[in-house]
Design an enzyme around this catalytic site. Structure first.
Site, mmCIF file in Angstrom:
data_model
loop_
_atom_site.group_PDB
_atom_site.id
_atom_site.type_symbol
_atom_site.label_atom_id
_atom_site.label_comp_id
_atom_site.label_asym_id
_atom_site.label_seq_id
_atom_site.Cartn_x
_atom_site.Cartn_y
_atom_site.Cartn_z
ATOM 1 N N GLU B 286 32.363 20.146 26.434
ATOM 2 C CA GLU B 286 33.024 20.601 27.663
ATOM 3 C C GLU B 286 33.256 22.111 27.632
ATOM 4 O O GLU B 286 33.143 22.789 28.647
ATOM 5 C CB GLU B 286 34.365 19.869 27.811
ATOM 6 C CG GLU B 286 34.865 19.817 29.242
ATOM 7 C CD GLU B 286 35.969 18.784 29.425
ATOM 8 O OE1 GLU B 286 35.868 17.696 28.818
ATOM 9 O OE2 GLU B 286 36.907 19.075 30.178
ATOM 10 N N GLU B 289 30.126 23.730 28.525
ATOM 11 C CA GLU B 289 29.921 23.570 29.969
ATOM 12 C C GLU B 289 30.789 24.561 30.745
ATOM 13 O O GLU B 289 30.334 25.201 31.704
ATOM 14 C CB GLU B 289 30.310 22.134 30.336
ATOM 15 C CG GLU B 289 29.690 21.626 31.615
ATOM 16 C CD GLU B 289 30.223 20.239 31.947
ATOM 17 O OE1 GLU B 289 30.801 19.578 31.059
ATOM 18 O OE2 GLU B 289 30.067 19.826 33.104
ATOM 19 N N CYS B 312 38.618 13.622 30.769
ATOM 20 C CA CYS B 312 38.812 12.625 29.721
ATOM 21 C C CYS B 312 39.791 11.531 30.101
ATOM 22 O O CYS B 312 39.983 10.570 29.372
ATOM 23 C CB CYS B 312 39.242 13.277 28.414
ATOM 24 S SG CYS B 312 40.423 14.591 28.643
ATOM 25 N N SER B 332 33.904 18.178 34.873
ATOM 26 C CA SER B 332 32.982 18.281 33.752
ATOM 27 C C SER B 332 32.232 16.967 33.633
ATOM 28 O O SER B 332 32.760 15.912 33.934
ATOM 29 C CB SER B 332 33.797 18.538 32.474
ATOM 30 O OG SER B 332 33.089 18.113 31.345
ATOM 31 N N LYS B 371 42.047 3.003 29.632
ATOM 32 C CA LYS B 371 40.943 2.982 28.663
ATOM 33 C C LYS B 371 40.302 1.595 28.566
ATOM 34 O O LYS B 371 39.132 1.458 28.267
ATOM 35 C CB LYS B 371 41.434 3.418 27.274
ATOM 36 C CG LYS B 371 41.785 4.890 27.161
ATOM 37 C CD LYS B 371 40.560 5.771 27.207
ATOM 38 C CE LYS B 371 40.929 7.242 27.304
ATOM 39 N NZ LYS B 371 39.788 8.094 27.604
ATOM 40 N N GLU B 374 38.008 1.701 31.298
ATOM 41 C CA GLU B 374 36.927 2.652 31.084
ATOM 42 C C GLU B 374 35.826 2.074 30.215
ATOM 43 O O GLU B 374 34.645 2.242 30.504
ATOM 44 C CB GLU B 374 37.468 3.938 30.443
ATOM 45 C CG GLU B 374 36.414 5.043 30.335
ATOM 46 C CD GLU B 374 36.921 6.275 29.592
ATOM 47 O OE1 GLU B 374 37.710 6.104 28.631
ATOM 48 O OE2 GLU B 374 36.519 7.379 29.963
ATOM 49 N N GLU B 379 28.150 2.279 33.047
ATOM 50 C CA GLU B 379 27.398 3.438 32.529
ATOM 51 C C GLU B 379 27.698 3.729 31.065
ATOM 52 O O GLU B 379 27.027 4.543 30.434
ATOM 53 C CB GLU B 379 27.651 4.698 33.377
ATOM 54 C CG GLU B 379 29.075 5.237 33.339
ATOM 55 C CD GLU B 379 29.942 4.680 34.437
ATOM 56 O OE1 GLU B 379 29.725 3.520 34.863
ATOM 57 O OE2 GLU B 379 30.867 5.397 34.876
ATOM 58 N N CYS B 516 49.040 11.961 27.704
ATOM 59 C CA CYS B 516 48.801 10.635 27.131
ATOM 60 C C CYS B 516 50.011 10.086 26.391
ATOM 61 O O CYS B 516 50.170 8.879 26.257
ATOM 62 C CB CYS B 516 47.612 10.673 26.170
ATOM 63 S SG CYS B 516 46.152 11.387 26.926
#
Lengths: 595, 587
Positions: B286, B289, B312, B332, B371, B374, B379, B516
């Site tokens: 990242e 990027e 994230c 990102s 999560k 996720e 994908e 978090c």
């Protein structure tokens, strides 16, 4: 100039009995007889004597026709209008003297009434603002905006002693004054036209019969508190009232009585309608405000009160329809006049929707301080079918019942509370010996459980639990312990519920427990409902002398509780009987006794 | 400051005007019980609908009892919090709540942590007076990848509604139906998976009963551990080590990293790795990027999108995909550390260990409920095999440890396995708001300027305010940073960007308050900011004590690129470590 006018009641009750057709037929007959220039048919608001509707009143001779049907129209025109001969069969008959009464002012129903809030209902066409103006309409507004300061006007309302007619009875002038004192760039006047009490139609009649009185009053209020916007929250179940209000608002705007610079002053005020969506709880002012804001119609904790933090957090004055209807009169006739009517702490009149087991069902308006006895026996014409009076439920699901011992109580805010009930919005349901008071309490609780918003624990769960106990009792499964528990629950709900709906929902239960404890005990200990209303407690026995032994009952009994030989008297086994009543309905010989 | 004097239970106290009875009582050492009341001072939200009626108190002379949480103190007020009238009312109210509640405490996931259960215990309720077969308001169960809704247990406290609508501005929950059957549900009574729910789990964090709970994957993990054909690898998120101790009686803010590793090893995981390793990897990708976009922008390339948004946080990605589908090429493309870890573990690491992909099970321990959602996104699977098999929460790990009969407190500290257990201080601070961007800056600065960063702490990026901005000077070039935590603040920033109001180069968004550390999977704290602040301090302490504090200096990361990936944003990196976003046609 018309020589005569035929005023036909256009209130919802009479309309449901085809009064619109009567208007049509009357007009047809007038045309057929070539009398269209001599007589005019006018649709007015509610006359109040709903029991005897549809009503047609002929003026100027004040002939009061009752229970008119569309087919009678021709006779009325041909006989009364054309020839001046009254149609006697349509006249009201005094039940005591059996003589015909032509003028309503001689009727027992009307004699003790004093129509102030309903002053124009039955006299004017509510869809014609000119008729309202002809009866001093908008003169009060003119007086207020031209001659008085806001504080002077508020003082007059305070002086009159007017108290809110929605149920709580808060002094109106004081509420206006408090709201006027808060500063804000925008304030609101809200009219609570949600009228949710089952069986109540006071506000409906005022809105249908005299919508301009509300518009004028709200404009006066706006002037007093510094509000430029008015909102009427009206229940969607009142389409006729909505229509009439819309027409009246537009007509008022056309005449410059609403909008910018009213009557040439720098006071601007306009209003719009907002619709309810079928929730009784939205009659509670903070739930009403939430509903108007597009939120879920739930009440919130008060304070702060709407006067400080109301519609969209701006200072807002919320008043009931009937409260507003009284306002113009205070200015027209003066606060001293207004406060000369009624009792020391409850001034003016109150509109009641008189219903139930009474002869004269309808809408009445009486001065505060009149006794229950006068209402029931003089205005109401006594109990239907000569039955015995048992109780009067006032205040709808928030109220309690008054009994024989209260018959001589003067009706006012405080005396009703002292008697364990409350004025409420004006519902008055009369009950006789055939009414079961436990069932009545259960009926109101069913309504409350349906309408509770569900926000606070006591109302959401507590009322459901109270209902379950009452259902249990009416099923014949109650215990004395249940009665104690019921009373404690009722008291706690009253003490802890968040809003007025919950706080008053135990009233019917507590009031009937206090006044008719013996009926509860009979349901619980004897497992009997002596009013014969609770089916599950009905005690069925076969009269052996009358029974022919036809066996129809035994063959139809779903649980096989009936035994007997052909052509011999039959017998019901009480241990098996489930009280369904099928045998009773099937017996052709009236051989089954229900107790 | 104007004050008022009043008495509560005959104690004389003086409080600032505007104080509620509840707050005043607390000052006087009187604990009036509550249920629907929730104070979130760090989010400027005091949720006091006054609807449960548990906190009712008596004020002699008043017609009814009043709710202490929503009633302001007035001069000379006399309050009785435990008069017979108040106690009887409070008890009856709690009995009513219990009567409308399933009686399965013994097997309820919230048993031991339930506010209703605590009330019943405190008030000593021994029987519930209601008729036989008394009605209970029920509602269909609803499951999603992250959280479960069992609305039979809802007490209508509306806390979830407040966090979802006012704080997260997601708007997935509100009250529906009326009266006894009133319940909190998505609009049109949809299932949660069809609603705008981002699975941030903040509703679970504030639910006082077992109505909203996390999906529990504990037994999936146990079965995997017991399966001899499986090679089970575990990764632990930064925020877990600062909070896990609370489940074992430690004070909030106690770092238990070493014990946590020891416990995981004792449970039988084949490798105990650290998500922090993957966080360093995320910074590499990242950060590169970010620099790439900034450099192109500074060179006048108008097609480049700035700011770059961190990606994230899966709840944030969900929120973004639902609400800003017109801006899908702004974040990102780097995957989250959890997913980067899984991707590398099942390819490069599996190869090194000689384990087949289908035999490797990757478990992640996360402070987060999103999560769970996720790791099952399509994908992030290869031929149907997910990169991360199970994501469990801090709470679930505590359960696992207890099920494993491990005496946590007596464990000796152990260290992570290598190579995927090697991490820097920059990776640890991923767990707090401002941490991701601070980690990125530490690397980006050195790469951009070619100079060494003397001081690695960037205090201007730290703190609890909902939206923070800072300008970092990269040796002459000003880089503008925006930071937001909670989705409500994210929305504010994003709306501004859409309108072209800002000149940020990079923005860090975290869905949970404090980052978090305040996730929906952490030990329940039901809203106090004291716990969040303590956990935050622990994270920064762990960073401070690390020998290496910049991601690009992580030796195992350097080796990973040399051995396998080549360089950041290489083709292999793109395939394994990057992703793209989808616009969600949600209601």
């Amino acid at each position: 100039m018309y020589k005569m006018q035929l005023l036909v009641c256009g209130g919802t009750g009479c309309r449901a009995s085809a009064s619109a057709k009567i208007v049509e037929k009357l007009n047809e007959s007038l045309k057929a007889h070539g009398l269209t220039k001599d007589a005019q048919v006018v649709t007015t608001g509610c006359f109040g004597f709903c029991e005897k509707g549809p009503i047609v009143k002929v003026i100027p001779d004040n002939t009061f026709y009752t229970q008119v049907r569309p087919e009678d129209a021709e006779e009325i025109i041909a006989e009364h209008i054309l020839k001046g001969r009254k149609v006697t069969r349509l006249l009201y008959e005094n039940p005591e003297t059996q003589k015909h009464v032509t003028d309503s002012k001689h009727m027992g129903f009307y004699q003790k009434q004093m129509r102030i809030a309903l002053r124009n209902c039955g006299f004017i066409d509510p869809e014609n603002i000119d008729e309202y103006i002809a009866r001093d309409g908008y003169s009060a507004l003119a007086q207020v905006v031209s001659d008085l300061t806001p504080q002077q006007a508020i003082d007059m309302v305070k002086q009159s002693g007017l108290r809110g007619r929605g149920g709580a009875g808060f002094p109106t002038g004081l509420k206006w004054e408090i709201t006027s004192k808060f500063t804000s760039n925008q304030k609101y006047v809200v009219c609570n036209a949600d009228e949710g009490d089952p069986g109540a139609f006071m506000d409906r009649s005022i809105l249908e019969g005299d919508p301009n009185s509300i518009i004028e009053a709200m404009a006066i209020c706006g002037y007093c508190i510094g509000a430029s916007k008015g909102l009427v929250y009206i229940r969607a179940e009142y389409p006729l009232a909505i229509k009439r209000l819309r027409i009246a608002i537009q007509q008022a705007r056309d005449y410059g009585l609403l909008g910018e610079n009213i009557l040439g002053t720098d006071f601007s005020f306009d209003m719009e309608l907002r619709y309810g969506a079928g929730a009784f709880v939205c009659g509670e002012e903070t739930a009403l405000l939430a509903s108007m804001e597009g939120k879920r119609g739930e009440p919130r904790v008060k304070p702060p009160f709407p006067a400080e933090d109301g519609y969209q957090h701006k200072p807002t004055n919320v008043n009931n329809v009937e409260t507003f209807a009284n306002v113009p009169v205070i200015f027209l006739k003066g606060p001293e006049w207004f406060s000369s009517i009624g009792t020391e702490k409850s001034k003016g009149t109150k509109v009641f929707a008189l219903a139930g087991k009474i002869n004269n069902v309808g809408l009445i308006e009486v001065p505060m301080g009149i006794t229950l006895r006068e209402i029931i026996y003089e205005i109401g014409g006594g109990i239907k079918n000569g039955k015995k009076f048992k109780a009067v439920q006032t205040g709808g699901p928030s109220g309690g019942c008054l009994t024989e011992k209260h018959l001589d109580t003067p009706i006012d805010f405080d005396s009703l509370i002292a008697a364990g009930s409350m004025m409420g919005s004006g519902g008055m349901i009369v009950m006789d010996e055939d009414d079961c008071m436990v069932s009545i309490a259960k009926f109101y609780l069913e309504f409350i459980v349906e309408e509770s918003c569900g926000k606070c624990t006591p109302c959401r769960v507590g009322n459901k639990r109270m209902l379950e106990i009452l259902e249990k009792i009416c099923q014949g499964k109650g215990s004395m312990e249940d009665l104690d528990h019921l009373r404690n629950l009722a008291n706690v709900i009253k003490d802890t519920a968040l809003c007025g709906l919950g706080q008053t929902s135990p009233n019917p239960v507590l009031s009937t427990l206090d006044n008719f404890y013996d009926e509860y005990v009979a349901h619980v200990k004897d497992k009997r409902c002596y009013a014969k209303k609770c089916k599950a407690l009905a005690h069925y026995t076969i009269i052996p002398e009358v029974c022919t032994g036809c066996t129809v009952c035994a063959r139809n009994c779903p649980v096989g509780a009936i035994t007997g030989e052909r052509r011999q008297p039959h017998f019901i086994n009480q241990d098996i009987c489930i009280h369904c009543g099928v045998c009773y309905t099937k017996c052709k010989f009236n051989a089954i006794l229900v107790q | 400051m104007e004050t008022v004097k009043l008495t509560i239970d005959n104690k004389h106290i003086e409080v600032p005007k505007g104080t509620t009875i509840l707050q005043a009582a607390k000052q006087a050492g009187i604990n009036i019980p509550t249920l629907c009341y929730m104070n979130l001072p760090h989010l400027d939200q005091e949720h006091k609908p006054g609807s449960c009626r548990v906190c009712v108190v008596e004020i002699p002379g008043r017609r009814t009892l009043v709710p202490a949480c929503a009633t302001k103190c007035t001069e000379g007020m006399e309050v009785l919090s435990h008069s017979l009238r108040a106690i009887n009312a409070r008890r009856t109210v709690v009995e009513l709540l219990l009567s409308d509640h399933p009686k399965d405490c013994l097997v309820c996931p919230s048993s031991g942590n339930c506010e209703l259960q605590k009330l019943s215990i405190t008030m000593g309720i021994r029987e519930i007076n209601s008729v036989e077969n008394a009605a209970i308001s029920t509602y269909r169960k609803d499951a999603s990848p992250s959280l479960l809704r069992n609305m039979d247990k809802c007490v209508m406290c509306r806390s979830c509604e407040t966090v979802c609508n006012e704080i997260q501005t997601v708007g997935a929950l509100s009250a529906v139906n009326r009266g006894f059957m009133a319940v909190v549900a998505p609009a049109f009574e949809q299932d949660l998976t069809d609603s705008p729910c981002t699975f941030c789990g903040q509703c679970v964090a504030v639910c006082p009963t077992g109505a909203l709970t996390a999906v529990d994957n504990t037994f999936h993990v146990i079965r995997a551990l017991a399966d001899p054909t499986k090679y089970v690898v575990v990764q632990t998120a930064p925020a877990v080590r600062a909070a896990l101790g609370e489940e074992f009686g430690y004070q909030p803010g106690t770092l238990v990293t070493g014990k946590m590793v020891a416990a995981l090893r004792a449970l039988g995981f084949n490798k105990v790795f650290d998500t922090d390793f993957a966080a360093d990897l995320t910074i590499m990708e990242e950060g590169t990027e970010l620099l790439d976009r900034i450099t192109r922008h500074l060179n006048g390339d108008k097609s480049v999108h700035l700011p770059i948004l961190t990606s994230c946080c899966p709840a944030w990605v969900n929120f973004f995909e639902t609400n800003y589908p017109d801006m899908l090429d702004v974040p990102s493309t780097a995957r989250s550390p959890q997913q980067m870890f899984g991707s590398i573990a099942k390819t490069h690491m599996a190869n090194k260990l000689g384990v087949k992909r289908e035999n490797m099970v990757v478990v992640s321990v996360m402070p987060c409920l999103a999560k769970k959602y996720e790791c099952q996104r399509e994908e992030f699977k290869v031929d149907g095999n997910p990169d991360v098999d199970y994501a469990i929460t801090t709470r679930e790990l505590a359960h696992l440890i207890k099920i494993g009969n491990i005496d946590f407190k007596s464990l000796k500290d152990e260290d992570y396995d290598r190579p995927m257990g090697e991490s820097t201080g920059a990776s640890v601070i991923f767990g707090v708001t401002g941490g991701v961007i601070e980690a990125a800056i530490r690397t980006a600065y050195e790469v951009f300027t070619g100079k060494k960063l003397e001081k690695v702490e960037f205090h201007e990026l730290r703190g609890m305010e909902g939206i923070r901005t800072a300008t970092i000077n990269f040796d002459g070039t000003d880089i503008h940073i925006g930071i937001a935590h909670t989705l409500g603040n994210a929305r504010k920033l994003l709306d501004g960007i859409r309108k072209g109001m800002y000149n940020f180069h990079a923005i860090e968004i975290m869905a949970c308050p404090g980052g978090c550390i305040g996730g929906g999977g952490q030990p329940l704290h039901r809203g106090t900011d004291i716990v969040l602040k303590a956990r935050m301090e622990a994270i920064y302490k762990e960073d401070f004590n690390k020998p290496i504090r910049k991601s690009h200096e992580n030796p195992e990361i350097i080796k990973l690129y040399e051995e396998f990936l080549g360089k950041p944003l290489s083709e292999k990196s793109h395939k394994l470590l990057h992703t793209h976003y989808f616009s969600h046609p949600k209601q």
